[in-house]
Design an enzyme around this catalytic site. Structure first.
Site: not given
Ligand code: 13P
Length: 235
Positions: A8-10, A91, A93, A155, A161, A192
């Site tokens: 997931n590159w966000k 997600h 976020e 998750e 993060g 993470s």
């Molecule tokens: P990180 O691996 O940066 O903690 O992010 C996880 C995430 O939100 C994947 O969707």
């Protein structure tokens, strides 16, 4: 079933960095038996990117309506047109989304032939108050469709993060809760995930894949994680 590795590159990367990343992955084609799903921002999609069989492209969101007056949104048909076959939904976020919206989006995606990766996970407070199981059961009931092909990603919000990861036992336990709430056999973990912890995470016997954020942005770093998976699972 192959181990699933989702990147997931966000809101990171450009179209050229994505094309470069996919090119490098394609070159490793014969060495990879895991299933890889790369989810860049929408603007990185390009319908002329060639993909090896075990590599797919995913989006990070879609709308639950097929079209209409929804400014700034994107539909499943638009995603499919660009070669996208997976979509991450719910997600944390994207915190303004309700459970019922996530369910509707998942149903729309399934109905149009996209494979949703539906995120579930408790926040820090619920984790501290030992409400994780309760929250998982609630989210599974309210955001996961009753039919169709999809994947669930556990998750925990507090693990995203932060560098914090639940114990293997805690992850394995939640995977069982999610399995019995949904009837799904294959659950993946995100939060993470890195080269430092992947070897340990792969000891979780009921884990079917990982969802990787920041550690998926750099090709070399990401590919080392893929190699660790390949070493552990002799397909
Ligand atoms: P990180 O691996 O940066 O903690 O992010 C996880 C995430 O939100 C994947 O969707």
């Amino acid at each position: 079933m192959s181990f699933l590795i989702v990147a997931n590159w966000k809101m990171n990367g450009t179209r050229s960095s994505f094309v470069d990343f996919i090119g490098k992955l394609n070159d490793k084609g014969n060495e990879i038996t895991s299933k890889l799903v790369i989810c860049p921002p929408f603007t990185s999609f390009s319908d002329n990117v060639k993909l090896n069989n075990n590599i797919s492209i995913g989006a990070q969101n879609c709308h639950y309506k097929k079209s209409g007056p929804y400014t700034g949104e994107i539909s499943v048909e638009m995603l499919k047109e660009l070669g996208c076959t997976y979509v991450i939904l719910g997600h944390s976020e994207r915190a303004h989304e309700t459970d019922s919206e996530i369910k509707l989006k998942s149903e729309t995606a399934i109905g149009s032939g996209l494979h949703p990766i539906i995120c579930v996970g408790e926040n820090a407070e619920d984790n501290k108050n030992k409400k994780t199981k309760e929250v998982m059961e609630y989210q599974c009931k309210n955001r996961v469709p009753t039919h169709g092909e999809y994947t669930i990603a556990y998750e925990p919000i507090w693990a995203i993060g932060t560098g914090y990861v639940p114990s293997n036992n805690a992850i394995a336990e939640m995977i069982e809760v999610i399995k019995s709430s949904t009837g799904k056999k294959h659950i993946i973990y995100g939060g993470s995930v890195s080269l430092d912890n992947i070897e340990n995470l792969l000891n979780i016997s009921n884990l079917s894949g990982v969802l990787i954020g920041s550690a998926s942005l750099d090709f070399e770093r990401f590919y080392k994680i893929v190699q660790q998976v390949e070493k552990t699972y002799q397909f």
